[in-house]
Motif scaffolding. Structure first.
Motif, PDB file in Angstrom:
ATOM      1  N   ASN A   1     -26.094   7.538  16.915  1.00 53.18           N
ATOM      2  CA  ASN A   1     -25.298   6.349  17.190  1.00 53.18           C
ATOM      3  C   ASN A   1     -24.541   6.475  18.504  1.00 53.18           C
ATOM      4  N   ALA A   2     -24.075   7.704  18.793  1.00 49.29           N
ATOM      5  CA  ALA A   2     -23.336   7.901  20.046  1.00 49.29           C
ATOM      6  C   ALA A   2     -24.246   7.659  21.239  1.00 49.29           C
ATOM      7  N   LEU A   3     -25.512   8.032  21.059  1.00 54.21           N
ATOM      8  CA  LEU A   3     -26.498   7.799  22.114  1.00 54.21           C
ATOM      9  C   LEU A   3     -26.590   6.316  22.424  1.00 54.21           C
ATOM     10  N   LYS A   4     -26.434   5.491  21.366  1.00 58.15           N
ATOM     11  CA  LYS A   4     -26.492   4.041  21.557  1.00 58.15           C
ATOM     12  C   LYS A   4     -25.153   3.499  22.066  1.00 58.15           C
ATOM     13  N   GLY A   5     -24.203   4.406  22.300  1.00 64.14           N
ATOM     14  CA  GLY A   5     -22.936   3.969  22.893  1.00 64.14           C
ATOM     15  C   GLY A   5     -21.875   3.551  21.886  1.00 64.14           C
ATOM     16  N   ARG A   6     -22.032   3.934  20.640  1.00 61.01           N
ATOM     17  CA  ARG A   6     -20.997   3.545  19.675  1.00 61.01           C
ATOM     18  C   ARG A   6     -19.805   4.532  19.701  1.00 61.01           C
ATOM     19  N   TYR A   7     -18.789   4.223  18.980  1.00 61.01           N
ATOM     20  CA  TYR A   7     -17.600   5.059  18.758  1.00 61.01           C
ATOM     21  C   TYR A   7     -16.652   5.109  19.953  1.00 61.01           C
ATOM     22  N   LEU A   8     -16.973   4.410  21.039  1.00 59.80           N
ATOM     23  CA  LEU A   8     -16.165   4.609  22.251  1.00 59.80           C
ATOM     24  C   LEU A   8     -15.110   3.526  22.423  1.00 59.80           C
ATOM     25  N   LYS A   9     -15.268   2.424  21.715  1.00 59.90           N
ATOM     26  CA  LYS A   9     -14.345   1.308  21.965  1.00 59.90           C
ATOM     27  C   LYS A   9     -13.384   1.143  20.795  1.00 59.90           C
ATOM     28  N   GLY A  10     -12.716   2.199  20.483  1.00 58.48           N
ATOM     29  CA  GLY A  10     -11.740   2.118  19.396  1.00 58.48           C
ATOM     30  C   GLY A  10     -12.353   2.262  18.009  1.00 58.48           C
ATOM     31  N   ASP A  11     -13.692   2.297  17.919  1.00 58.29           N
ATOM     32  CA  ASP A  11     -14.326   2.395  16.601  1.00 58.29           C
ATOM     33  C   ASP A  11     -14.699   3.852  16.304  1.00 58.29           C
ATOM     34  N   TYR A  12     -13.719   4.715  16.556  1.00 57.29           N
ATOM     35  CA  TYR A  12     -13.985   6.156  16.439  1.00 57.29           C
ATOM     36  C   TYR A  12     -13.772   6.692  15.023  1.00 57.29           C
ATOM     37  N   HIS A  13     -13.553   5.797  14.049  1.00 57.41           N
ATOM     38  CA  HIS A  13     -13.160   6.273  12.726  1.00 57.41           C
ATOM     39  C   HIS A  13     -14.205   7.185  12.084  1.00 57.41           C
ATOM     40  N   ALA A  14     -15.492   6.853  12.292  1.00 58.79           N
ATOM     41  CA  ALA A  14     -16.543   7.679  11.689  1.00 58.79           C
ATOM     42  C   ALA A  14     -16.420   9.117  12.169  1.00 58.79           C
ATOM     43  N   ILE A  15     -16.095   9.298  13.477  1.00 53.04           N
ATOM     44  CA  ILE A  15     -15.933  10.645  14.024  1.00 53.04           C
ATOM     45  C   ILE A  15     -14.763  11.354  13.339  1.00 53.04           C
ATOM     46  N   GLU A  16     -13.704  10.587  13.132  1.00 53.91           N
ATOM     47  CA  GLU A  16     -12.517  11.153  12.496  1.00 53.91           C
ATOM     48  C   GLU A  16     -12.825  11.589  11.064  1.00 53.91           C
TER      49      GLU A  16
ATOM     50  N   SER B   1       0.817  -1.198   0.000  1.00 54.97           N
ATOM     51  CA  SER B   1       0.000   0.000   0.000  1.00 54.97           C
ATOM     52  C   SER B   1       0.855   1.255   0.000  1.00 54.97           C
ATOM     53  N   TRP B   2       2.076   1.149  -0.499  1.00 56.52           N
ATOM     54  CA  TRP B   2       2.888   2.348  -0.616  1.00 56.52           C
ATOM     55  C   TRP B   2       2.187   3.301  -1.569  1.00 56.52           C
ATOM     56  N   PRO B   3       2.130   4.618  -1.372  1.00 56.38           N
ATOM     57  CA  PRO B   3       2.729   5.372  -0.264  1.00 56.38           C
ATOM     58  C   PRO B   3       1.750   5.669   0.863  1.00 56.38           C
ATOM     59  N   PHE B   4       0.644   4.927   0.950  1.00 57.01           N
ATOM     60  CA  PHE B   4      -0.366   5.241   1.955  1.00 57.01           C
ATOM     61  C   PHE B   4      -0.480   4.105   2.965  1.00 57.01           C
ATOM     62  N   ARG B   5       0.677   3.635   3.470  1.00 56.52           N
ATOM     63  CA  ARG B   5       0.688   2.451   4.313  1.00 56.52           C
ATOM     64  C   ARG B   5      -0.152   2.641   5.566  1.00 56.52           C
ATOM     65  N   GLU B   6      -0.080   3.821   6.165  1.00 62.19           N
ATOM     66  CA  GLU B   6      -0.709   4.008   7.481  1.00 62.19           C
ATOM     67  C   GLU B   6      -2.156   4.485   7.384  1.00 62.19           C
ATOM     68  N   VAL B   7      -2.628   4.743   6.156  1.00 61.78           N
ATOM     69  CA  VAL B   7      -3.949   5.365   6.032  1.00 61.78           C
ATOM     70  C   VAL B   7      -4.986   4.296   5.702  1.00 61.78           C
ATOM     71  N   PRO B   8      -6.048   4.158   6.523  1.00 60.43           N
ATOM     72  CA  PRO B   8      -7.083   3.174   6.177  1.00 60.43           C
ATOM     73  C   PRO B   8      -7.815   3.576   4.896  1.00 60.43           C
ATOM     74  N   ASN B   9      -8.474   2.578   4.286  1.00 61.97           N
ATOM     75  CA  ASN B   9      -9.118   2.793   2.989  1.00 61.97           C
ATOM     76  C   ASN B   9     -10.098   3.961   2.982  1.00 61.97           C
ATOM     77  N   VAL B  10     -11.002   3.956   3.973  1.00 63.82           N
ATOM     78  CA  VAL B  10     -12.062   4.961   3.956  1.00 63.82           C
ATOM     79  C   VAL B  10     -11.457   6.353   4.084  1.00 63.82           C
ATOM     80  N   LYS B  11     -10.444   6.444   4.933  1.00 64.59           N
ATOM     81  CA  LYS B  11      -9.830   7.746   5.148  1.00 64.59           C
ATOM     82  C   LYS B  11      -9.155   8.237   3.873  1.00 64.59           C
ATOM     83  N   LEU B  12      -8.470   7.329   3.174  1.00 61.23           N
ATOM     84  CA  LEU B  12      -7.844   7.721   1.908  1.00 61.23           C
ATOM     85  C   LEU B  12      -8.923   8.163   0.913  1.00 61.23           C
TER      86      LEU B  12
END
Lengths: 245, 807
Positions: free
Chosen positions: B769-784, B621-632
């Motif tokens: 979704n946050a009301l339902k308790g999501r995004y708090l256990k490492g699955d914060y990507h949507a917020i990002e 995945s050079w040159p975007f090794r550290e970037v997840p797909n959705v973020k790219l």
């Protein structure tokens, strides 16, 4: 010799702009044919020479499934290709620049000489004639001559554009409605007619006659018949016509 | 009718997200449009075969000439190539699918409905009839009060959306999902060509989208970007051709990729100087963004500019020189197998040489004063677009047909097809070079012009070329069932797709291949791979990971596309607002509403659907090794947005510098309210960051509060904005209809406001979704991801504030 040859070409040509075009177009075409012939001959030769025969073998470096093929190619050849092309292209650029300088740098207009006092080859000022306005409309061309100087009303004519032979004619082209393009076909000169903008071109007709003017930008249902006729007249006839308007 | 009752086969094609099936859909649809646009062309050739002909009325001729151009450029050339790209590229780079399979399906459905909108335009008062370049000011409602042009514009907007989604998808796939060891430099030329093409798409199409948006607003709301002389023809020319010239290479490069790889296969030699070919493509792609002025040589942009554009345009021929010479050098000491695919691709190179050389003529500003708008231009670009692109892609069709169907086509018939195509092509287009006095797009001509003989010849060639294509369809259709079995690698090619069975299984690779340091492929623990023989049936072999492509079907992509279609029908079909003085038209609001509601439902369904895409971990995945797909994907999308807003701001500059007078600073809007909006938005960027931080540390209250604050600040921004809009409108002097200052202000801030609004919808979704308790256990990507978008929207305002309020 040189001037004589130039005069010969002028005799054959309809206008100075046609001469400019023909010279440059020939330069391009000579080089294009040269390059084209070399490339096609080379391609045909290689395809025939190296076509697959019953007893021919795959080359040693044939790419095989299961392995990335070896990298071939020499930067040197690229450099040679680019350098040769650059030389040809530089010639074309220089030729184009000289030609466009001529096309887009209008000299003093001389079409009105003899029509107004103070204008003319013999006059001390050798003044620049006012430009003739060309306006595109859906679907006709309109030509406006400044009738009597200064600040007199324009004389406007549709469909027919009269100019004196051998005179320098400078025109300001614009449009009253949509995007048109004003082209005098045999003179190989054209410019866009755009609402709110004025584009200036010039020409010097060498021969009496009638020439087709046409719109070169699709401007609506009547685009195909958006024509006009350019009539190049002897100077006395032109002056007689002009004074009769 | 519930989906379950639909026949399973239709449902499979409607709901598919498999890249191969979508590739087939693209190919079939683009060939359909190819035939449609070809029939239009043959009708025009019949009309032009003799002078003073009245087979077609001038109105109909103008519609045909326009729709032919639009269809071929947008609905045939690129989709044809992207059919191959969809099918072949994941196989060639060793990926199981594209990065976002549902988005890929959505791209296809947007493509289909966009074509439908374009075709429908014929039945709504006439299709667009002013040339595919859609020059201003003729596109103003005043000059062209037809719903057909609206529909055409809707079709164009929809296909730009399709293309943008597609380019994001391919970019992420090719940067992030290559098989282990498959470095960028190992990719064949075809994926490279597609990669370079999507970069051009990404930065060229937003310009076109912005131009279409401004045109639509002009037509619907009576604004002045293109109907005023300060904007008008030259503003359109600039934004259109900024897009338009890269577009020429966008439709060409995929074919060059096909040609290069096919030539290597059929000459049995590695491509000569493949890295120089790829480097040249990159160079040409970059230069393509600075040559657009050559389409405006006679618009009066000034002697110096035209000279500069002459130099850049002539310079762009150098990289193409390198490509052609490299392909020809490949032939040296080769073993040329003149199969149909080889004939078509080598023929394409020959025709490309003629098209390229004549392009140099048109690069010269001096010659352009004679050649502009003549058949010389028509001949030139058909040598490129038909000669190189279509011929090359037909070569690709023959090349990959065995891979896609498992059957061989009839080689003899294909060769006859080539001979007739090649000869017919030259009889069709070469006479047009000699018609260098004849204006293009004229419905008929007088006998006295002397153009008749060449036109007749051209028409004869057109029918030879057109009828020859029947051989293609007959051959391929008959071979689907009757062709001999091809086996996995009939051409003894080296690229990865040939290592799979023909046709490949739904999940493509049983085990993802790996490329070792020495350049050999490895499947599982099998080392090396025999030359195309005996594909091992390795569903569970070796230590490679085994994944089967889930029956990944989703109903939502087609529904979203359909909703967009309804929405765009609504905003384009309507009545002139004032039939006696047609200056603007009134959208058909019920349809707009239907489309919007359906769209919201479909997008909700889309986002709720459990459709997880497996991300391989051990990939190149050079040159975007550290970037997840959705973020790219989001970064790429924002790159396109930069161009989009750049054009809007550029248009504002253009009309402002061309206007003799402009209202003084502070006389229109209060600097205070602009300042307030700036503060509010900048603060909301901070709260968006706090939301991400809270999600990362797992603080639900912090997350909720931050999101809520962001939402509230968005409301505050829109409230101040609305107040400003209303107060400006209430004064009466500053409605959109009052001139360019209002036009540019309302459109630019309006588009930005819509972006803010979209961001607020996202915060609402996140809040629920946050009301339902999501995004708090490492699955914060949507917020990002939301944060990235939100910061971008804020940055745009940071530019708009000084541009409108302070200078």
């Amino acid at each position: 010799m040189g001037t004589r040859k130039k005069q010969e070409t002028q005799k054959m040509a309809f206008s100075n702009t046609e001469v400019v075009f023909n010279n440059l177009f020939s330069l391009f075409t000579y080089l294009a044919v040269l390059v084209g012939v070399i490339v096609f001959a080379l391609m045909a030769f290689l395809i025939i020479k190296y076509r697959e025969r019953k007893n021919s073998q795959d080359p040693e470096d044939t790419p095989r499934l299961g392995r990335i093929p070896i990298v071939r190619g020499h930067g040197r050849n690229v450099l040679i290709t680019v350098s040769l092309s650059t030389i040809i292209l530089l010639a074309l650029i220089i030729g184009s620049f000289a030609a466009v300088d001529t096309l887009l740098t209008p000299p003093n207009g001389t079409w009105c000489y003899g029509l107004y006092p103070g204008y003319g080859a013999q006059s001390p000022l050798n003044q620049d004639c006012p430009r003739i306005d060309v306006t595109g409309h859906q679907f006709y061309w309109e030509f406006s001559y400044p009738h009597a100087l200064p600040h007199a009303p324009l004389y406007t004519e549709k469909y027919v554009f009269r100019v004196p032979k051998d005179a320098t004619v400078v025109i300001d082209v614009t449009s009253a409605d949509v995007f048109h393009d004003f082209g005098i076909i045999p003179f190989k000169i054209k410019t866009d007619a755009i609402p709110g903008r004025v584009n200036t071109i010039w020409f010097q007709p060498y021969q009496n006659g009638t020439y087709l003017i046409q719109c070169f930008e699709l401007c609506g249902s009547g685009h195909y018949y958006m024509n006009a006729t350019l009539i190049v007249m002897q100077v006395p006839q032109f002056q007689a016509w002009y004074n009769s308007t | 009718m519930s989906p379950e009752q639909l026949p399973a086969r239709i449902r499979r094609w409607l709901y598919t997200t498999n890249h191969k099936e979508i590739g087939i859909l693209y190919l079939i649809t683009s060939l359909f449009f190819f035939v449609a646009a070809g029939v239009l062309a043959l009708t025009m050739r019949s009309q032009l075969s003799v002078p003073d002909n009245h087979l077609l009325s001038a109105d109909l001729f103008n519609q045909f000439v326009t729709v032919h151009g639009l269809l071929m450029v947008f609905w045939v050339l690129s989709p044809f190539a992207f059919g191959f790209a969809n099918y072949i590229i994941p196989l060639q780079i060793g990926a199981r699918d594209l990065a976002f399979p549902r988005l890929n399906a959505m791209s296809y459905w947007f493509y289909l409905v966009s074509g439908a909108a374009m075709m429908m335009s014929f039945f709504f008062g006439g299709a667009p009839d002013l040339g595919w370049t859609l020059y201003s000011p003729q596109t103003s409602f005043k000059f062209t009060p037809t719903i057909g042009l609206n529909l055409g514009a809707a079709g164009l907007i929809l296909i730009v959306v399709s293309i943008t989604m597609s380019s994001v998808n391919f970019l992420v796939t090719m940067f992030k999902m290559r098989a282990p060891g498959m470095k960028l430099k190992h990719m064949p030329v075809f994926p490279w060509a597609i990669l370079i093409t999507i970069f051009m798409m990404l930065y060229a199409f937003p310009s076109f989208l912005a131009a279409l948006l401004l045109l639509y607003v002009d037509r619907a709301f009576g604004t002045f970007y293109f109907s005023s002389i300060q904007g008008g023809a030259l503003l359109w020319d600039n934004v259109f051709w900024f897009f338009g010239h890269p577009e020429v290479y966008i439709v060409l490069f995929p074919a060059i990729g096909v040609i290069a790889d096919a030539i290597s296969t059929f000459t049995r030699r590695p491509l000569y100087g493949s890295k120089y070919i790829i480097g040249s493509m990159i160079a040409a792609a970059i230069i393509s963004f600075i040559v657009w002025g050559h389409h405006m040589f006679v618009t009066g942009i000034g002697l110096t500019s035209t000279k500069l554009y002459t130099v850049t345009t002539i310079a762009v021929s150098l990289p193409f020189d390198v490509m052609v010479i490299a392909m020809i050098e490949t032939l040296v000491k080769a073993r040329v197998r003149l199969k149909a695919a080889a004939l078509f691709t080598l023929g394409a190179v020959a025709l490309f040489v003629i098209g390229g050389i004549t392009g140099v003529y048109l690069a010269s500003v001096a010659l352009d004063h004679a050649l502009r708008g003549t058949y010389f231009v028509v001949a030139h670009f058909h040598y490129i677009m038909v000669g190189a692109s279509i011929m090359g892609l037909i070569g690709g069709l023959y090349y990959w047909f065995p891979k896609m169907t498992g059957r061989m086509y009839n080689e003899g018939l294909a060769k006859i097809h080539f001979i007739f195509s090649f000869i017919g092509f030259n009889i069709l287009y070469f006479p047009m070079f000699l018609l260098l006095d004849m204006p293009r797009r004229i419905a008929t001509y007088a006998p006295s012009t002397g153009w008749a003989a060449l036109n007749l010849m051209s028409t004869v060639g057109g029918f030879i070329f057109g009828l020859a294509q029947i051989l293609l369809f007959v051959n391929l259709f008959a071979s689907l069932r009757r062709g001999s079995i091809s086996g996995p690698n009939p051409w003894e090619a080296w690229t990865l797709e040939w290592s799979l069975p023909s046709p490949p299984p739904a999940h493509d690779f049983d085990t993802i291949p790996a490329i070792a340091e020495d350049g050999t492929y490895h499947f599982g623990n099998s080392s090396g791979y025999p030359n195309g023989s005996g594909y091992p049936n390795g569903s569970k072999m070796g230590n490679g990971t085994v994944h089967s492509h889930l029956e990944g079907q989703s109903p939502w992509p087609v529904v979203v596309a359909f909703a967009a279609f309804i929405f765009f029908l609504g905003i384009t079909i309507g009545q002139p607002s004032n039939p006696s003085v047609p200056v603007t038209f009134q959208p058909f609001w019920p349809l707009v509403l239907d489309g919007a509601i359906l769209g919201v439902i479909a997008l909700y369904g889309y986002s709720r659907e459990r459709f997880s895409v497996h991300e391989e971990t051990n990939v190149e995945s050079w040159p975007f090794r550290e970037v997840p797909n959705v973020k790219l994907g989001i970064w790429t999308f924002l790159g396109a947005e930069v161009i989009f807003f750049g054009v809007l701001i550029g248009a504002y500059f253009f009309v402002r510098t061309n206007s003799a007078t402009w209202p003084a600073v502070g006389s229109l809007f209060e600097v205070r309210s602009g300042f307030a909006m700036t503060l509010v938005l900048l603060t909301s960027s901070l709260t968006a960051i706090m939301a991400l931080v809270s999600a990362k540390v797992g603080s639900r209250n912090g997350l909720m509060a931050s999101l809520f604050a962001t939402f509230g600040l968005g409301v505050a921004f829109l409230y101040i904005k609305a107040t400003e809009w209303i107060s400006l409108g209430a004064n009466g002097v500053f409605s959109v209809a009052n001139g360019l200052p209002a036009t540019s202000y309302f459109i630019t801030t309006g588009v930005h406001g819509v972006h803010v609004f979209a961001g607020m919808l996202m915060t609402l979704y996140l809040l629920v979704n946050a009301l339902k308790g999501r995004y708090l256990k490492g699955d914060y990507h949507a917020i990002e991801h939301f944060g990235l978008y939100w910061h971008f929207v804020d940055i745009v305002w940071v530019f708009l504030f000084p541009l409108f309020y302070l200078i």
